[in-house]
Design a protein around this motif. Structure first.
Motif, PDB file in Angstrom:
ATOM      1  N   ARG A  97       0.826  -1.212   0.000  1.00 14.02           N
ATOM      2  CA  ARG A  97       0.000   0.000   0.000  1.00 14.02           C
ATOM      3  C   ARG A  97       0.865   1.269   0.000  1.00 14.02           C
ATOM      4  O   ARG A  97       0.491   2.279  -0.591  1.00 14.02           O
ATOM      5  N   ASN A  98       2.024   1.210   0.649  1.00 12.28           N
ATOM      6  CA  ASN A  98       2.908   2.370   0.701  1.00 12.28           C
ATOM      7  C   ASN A  98       3.438   2.766  -0.668  1.00 12.28           C
ATOM      8  O   ASN A  98       3.851   3.912  -0.879  1.00 12.28           O
ATOM      9  N   LEU A  99       3.456   1.800  -1.616  1.00  9.49           N
ATOM     10  CA  LEU A  99       4.061   2.055  -2.919  1.00  9.49           C
ATOM     11  C   LEU A  99       3.044   2.202  -4.045  1.00  9.49           C
ATOM     12  O   LEU A  99       3.434   2.403  -5.199  1.00  9.49           O
ATOM     13  N   LEU A 100       1.755   2.109  -3.731  1.00  6.13           N
ATOM     14  CA  LEU A 100       0.749   2.178  -4.794  1.00  6.13           C
ATOM     15  C   LEU A 100       0.872   3.424  -5.663  1.00  6.13           C
ATOM     16  O   LEU A 100       0.725   3.337  -6.887  1.00  6.13           O
ATOM     17  N   PRO A 101       1.140   4.603  -5.102  1.00  7.44           N
ATOM     18  CA  PRO A 101       1.260   5.782  -5.971  1.00  7.44           C
ATOM     19  C   PRO A 101       2.372   5.673  -7.007  1.00  7.44           C
ATOM     20  O   PRO A 101       2.335   6.354  -8.029  1.00  7.44           O
ATOM     21  N   HIS A 102       3.365   4.803  -6.758  1.00  9.43           N
ATOM     22  CA  HIS A 102       4.491   4.661  -7.681  1.00  9.43           C
ATOM     23  C   HIS A 102       4.237   3.613  -8.764  1.00  9.43           C
ATOM     24  O   HIS A 102       5.076   3.424  -9.643  1.00  9.43           O
ATOM     25  N   LEU A 103       3.092   2.932  -8.707  1.00 13.91           N
ATOM     26  CA  LEU A 103       2.840   1.831  -9.635  1.00 13.91           C
ATOM     27  C   LEU A 103       1.966   2.209 -10.807  1.00 13.91           C
ATOM     28  O   LEU A 103       1.680   1.376 -11.659  1.00 13.91           O
ATOM     29  N   ALA A 104       1.484   3.434 -10.871  1.00 14.91           N
ATOM     30  CA  ALA A 104       0.569   3.833 -11.943  1.00 14.91           C
ATOM     31  C   ALA A 104       1.321   4.531 -13.060  1.00 14.91           C
ATOM     32  O   ALA A 104       2.391   5.096 -12.876  1.00 14.91           O
ATOM     33  N   GLY A 105       0.727   4.496 -14.242  1.00 18.00           N
ATOM     34  CA  GLY A 105       1.238   5.248 -15.366  1.00 18.00           C
ATOM     35  C   GLY A 105       2.175   4.446 -16.241  1.00 18.00           C
ATOM     36  O   GLY A 105       2.649   3.371 -15.902  1.00 18.00           O
ATOM     37  N   ALA A 106       2.474   4.996 -17.396  1.00 21.45           N
ATOM     38  CA  ALA A 106       3.301   4.312 -18.389  1.00 21.45           C
ATOM     39  C   ALA A 106       4.731   4.117 -17.918  1.00 21.45           C
ATOM     40  O   ALA A 106       5.445   3.247 -18.394  1.00 21.45           O
ATOM     41  N   GLY A 107       5.163   4.926 -16.936  1.00 18.95           N
ATOM     42  CA  GLY A 107       6.535   4.821 -16.476  1.00 18.95           C
ATOM     43  C   GLY A 107       6.793   3.601 -15.617  1.00 18.95           C
ATOM     44  O   GLY A 107       7.940   3.251 -15.369  1.00 18.95           O
ATOM     45  N   VAL A 108       5.754   2.928 -15.147  1.00 16.10           N
ATOM     46  CA  VAL A 108       5.916   1.745 -14.297  1.00 16.10           C
ATOM     47  C   VAL A 108       5.066   0.613 -14.877  1.00 16.10           C
ATOM     48  O   VAL A 108       4.023   0.270 -14.337  1.00 16.10           O
TER      49      VAL A 108
END
Length: 303
Positions: A97-108
């Motif tokens: 849950r701490n990393l969810l913001p980093h998992l969205a978008g074409a970059g990830v």
């Protein structure tokens, strides 16, 4: 089918299910330096610079190898290690849950691989004994099956279907069309989101939408339309998104799961979000996608 408007459902990988019991192929891919491995400590991961680190098999510690599949001409594994034997400091490992913001978008693009890995790790962590006889369990099929050593009963990963819905009233697209958002008492002041709940045995998804809305806020829902879905291994859910059309508008919150619920026009949503009195759902959640789709553009305010 994928749903580009639901960020964590984009970029799926080939799960290579037919390879899970092919030991020779699994060993060959594990020996390949191009193979990538995500180390999971029980159900936690260790970020490096705010992002997850995929290592080569030669740099991975001992643990249970879980085949995730293939993508970009390479194999991808999760390696589930015992928390007592995990490398590094205990504080280095954080919940997904701490990393969810980093998992969205074409970059990830590896987000589905991460959700696959954590979903299986959660199941392996929680499933210690055979539910039929209490016997010990052994992993098979590259971590996707557990077999009892006493009675031979197989156990498979469980996914619980949960509905999440945005209920609307009024002429679609009209200025006075409104959507219904609710809040839980434990949330920060001003935060509102879509309603949600689990599907019960013998119940259709559409009826689950109607029942949950009626139970939580007392609003009667008629037509229900499918929007998209998103894996949510926190610990083992699949979030199925819907739009529901209200047949009544009087709100009666249950004061258990829902503390408050309100109807918002687009203009009211914009004004309150920009003023900071309304906090809308976050950027990678399917609730954000539902509200943004209805709103017709990037959501105002912050989350």
């Amino acid at each position: 089918m994928t749903f580009p408007h639901v960020q964590l459902s984009a970029n799926p990988h080939d799960r290579s299910g037919v390879r899970r019991d092919d030991e020779a192929w699994l060993e060959e891919r594990w020996a390949d330096p191009e193979t990538r491995v995500l180390v999971v400590n029980g159900t936690r991961v260790r970020p490096v610079g705010g992002a997850l680190e995929w290592v080569a098999p030669t740099d991975a510690p001992d643990g249970l190898r879980v085949l995730l599949g293939e993508r970009d001409d390479r194999a991808w594994f999760a390696l589930v290690v015992d928390p007592d034997a995990a490398p590094g400091e205990r504080s280095d490992w954080v919940p997904l849950r701490n990393l969810l913001p980093h998992l969205a978008g074409a970059g990830v693009p590896e987000a589905p691989l991460v959700l696959h890995a954590i979903g299986l790790a959660e199941w392996l962590f929680a499933t210690s004994y055979c539910p039929r006889c209490g016997g010990t369990l052994e992993p098979r099929k590259a971590g996707h099956e557990l077999v009892c050593t006493s009675c031979g009963k197989s156990q498979f990963p469980r996914t619980d279907p949960a509905v999440i819905m945005l209920v609307t009233t009024g002429e679609p697209g009209a200025e006075d069309e409104r959507c219904l958002l609710g809040r839980q008492a434990v949330w920060p002041e001003g935060r509102f989101s879509t309603l949600a709940g689990f599907c019960e045995p013998g119940e259709t998804l559409e009826d689950a939408v109607r029942r949950e809305v009626a139970e939580e806020v007392g609003v009667r829902v008629g037509a229900v339309d499918y929007f998209g879905n998103q894996p949510w291994p926190l610990p083992a859910s699949l979030m199925l998104g819907f739009f529901g059309r209200a047949e009544s508008t009087e709100i009666r919150v249950d004061e258990d799961e829902i503390e408050d619920a309100r109807w918002f026009t687009r203009a009211e949503m914009k004004a309150q979000a920009e003023a900071g009195t309304l906090i809308l759902p976050g950027g990678v959640s399917i609730s954000h996608s539902l509200v943004e789709h209805w709103y017709g553009g990037r959501l105002p305010g912050h989350w």
